[in-house]
Design an enzyme around this catalytic site. Structure first.
Site, PDB file in Angstrom:
ATOM      1  CB  CYS A  86      -1.350   7.393   1.224  1.00 56.83           C
ATOM      2  SG  CYS A  86      -2.743   6.414   1.837  1.00 56.83           S
ATOM      3  CD  GLU A  95      -2.910  -1.148   0.136  1.00 58.03           C
ATOM      4  OE1 GLU A  95      -3.082  -0.080  -0.472  1.00 58.03           O
ATOM      5  OE2 GLU A  95      -3.540  -2.181  -0.136  1.00 58.03           O
TER       6      GLU A  95
END
Length: 452
Positions: free
Chosen positions: A242, A208
């Site tokens: 993010c 991720e």
């Protein structure tokens, strides 16, 4: 040094105790109880590490983990059931079933930006699927990592789940072990290192990562809502998210109007926090300097900072372009460049020329335009007329592609990520079909008819 813990978990997994549905449910409940016990400590730790206030700490870290655990507890029994699937006519007499089985000993390496959420949410999936786990929390948030270790020690024996604190050397030592699955959240640079280490043992991975996630604003967009939602998603957590909007790409005909709304909501939401030095901090001095260096050019709002507090005011840079320093890499801070375009097709080409982003947001009142953008640009996931909300639903998979990562999780997708799908075909013994044997040449015409 950590091999003994790994071996304990390997031996414990081989007892098959973790495969019991009752054990998995009990583990999730124990985890939830331990988090409740240390909830106040977690909030204090987040304030100590980067000045995260209690409301944000609960909303974006603790509460979302409770929700994830509850969702797994509610649905785990159904997810764990074998699934019967169709069998083609060529396999007449047989049945096809998919069984979900855990991988074994898993490693979860978590980042610093959401140090509790992004450590424990993957752990929920690992436990739900029946694995053991070694958790490596971030060294950049030492207070939170310390509490995470206390939570794990309260909830589990070391042979089941362990939390190991430390820096780069700790990561290196852990990555040298032959884990059955590795789940990593962090930068693309370190993601490559993790994948290289995993390849030595042919260990499957979920990465991720991140990237430059754009918000595209068309000329027919609701500019007020676009600005409000972009500002909220961008400057929450001091931009250290993010999937935060990394830059805005807006139609030039409405750019000035959008900037007006951006300035309004940035001031409304965050001015008081910054003035009172209560805004969230940048994680460390190196990141502060990196992000602060992006504050140049035509500054429409913000630009101030408190170096001693590692605090940067939410900043909007207008009239930016792809040569601006803030466009060279993922910003990961409270600096928002605004770029303008004259042609949406050209804008999409510009975005496709960059590495695949983790998220993309399109603001428009035209559904055809939204669908065209979604289908034309590769990215991990995103939203139409919103930002960030897509990662908060357990019904949608969350993950990137290309430079922004591989694999997915959240809700059912976490269970599936940490499970191997074992395919089983059960053949009948009541009769035998001769088509499969060397005499099949007799049935060549029949086979051609069936398969064509």
């Amino acid at each position: 040094m950590y091999e003994s813990i790994f071996n304990k978990q390997k031996q414990f997994f081989q007892t098959k105790d973790t495969m019991s549905l009752d054990v998995r449910i009990k583990a999730l409940k124990q985890l939830k109880d331990a988090i409740r016990f240390y909830e106040d400590d977690l909030m204090f730790a987040m304030r100590a590490d980067f000045n995260k206030n209690e409301s944000d700490a609960f909303l974006t870290e603790i509460g979302i983990v409770y929700s994830e655990i509850n969702f797994h507890l509610k649905n785990l029994a159904d997810w764990a059931e074998p699934v019967n699937v169709k069998t083609p006519v060529t396999h007449f007499g047989s049945k096809s079933t998919i069984y979900k089985e855990p991988y074994g000993v898993t490693l979860i390496i978590s980042p610093w930006n959401y140090p509790f959420n992004l450590a424990i949410a993957p752990l929920v999936g690992a436990l739900s699927a029946g694995n053991t786990a070694i958790l490596k929390p971030s060294e950049h948030t030492p207070h939170v990592s310390e509490v995470i270790t206390k939570v794990i020690e309260l909830a589990f024996p070391e042979k089941y789940v362990a939390s190991i604190e430390g820096g780069i050397e700790t990561n290196q030592q852990l990555l040298s072990l032959p884990f059955d699955y590795i789940f990593y959240t962090g930068s693309s640079h370190v993601g490559k290192i993790v994948m290289e280490a995993a390849s030595k043992n042919l260990t499957p991975v979920t990465l991720e990562l991140g990237g430059k996630s754009p918000s595209i604003v068309t000329k027919d967009a609701n500019l007020k809502y676009a600005a409000k939602r972009i500002v909220w998603g961008k400057f929450m957590n001091a931009g250290q998210t993010c999937v935060a909007t990394d830059y805005i790409y807006v139609d030039n005909s409405v750019k000035d109007q959008l900037i007006k709304h951006l300035k309004h909501y940035t001031h409304k939401f965050y001015n008081k926090e910054f003035e009172q030095q209560n805004y969230m901090q940048i994680i460390n001095d190196d990141h502060f300097e990196r992000v602060h260096n992006y504050i140049q050019g035509d500054i429409a709002y913000g630009g101030r900072s408190h170096k001693s507090r590692r605090m940067i005011e939410p900043t909007i840079i207008q009239n930016a372009d792809f040569s601006h320093p803030a466009m060279e890499e993922e910003i990961f801070g409270p600096v928002l460049p605004v770029l303008g375009y004259d042609n949406l097709e050209k804008a999409m080409i510009d975005i496709r020329d960059l590495p695949d982003p983790l998220a993309l947001y399109i603001f428009t009142e035209n559904d055809k335009t939204a669908q065209h953008v979604i289908k034309s640009i590769p990215f991990g996931g995103g939203a139409i007329n919103d930002t960030m909300y897509h990662l908060a639903t357990p019904h949608l998979p969350f993950g990137g592609r290309g430079n922004s990562g591989m694999g997915k999780y959240h809700g059912r997708y976490s269970f599936d990520t940490f499970s191997h799908s074992k395919s089983i075909l059960k053949q009948t013994t009541l009769f035998d079909i001769p088509l499969r044997y060397p005499t099949y040449r007799k049935f060549q015409k029949l086979l051609k008819y069936i398969w064509k």
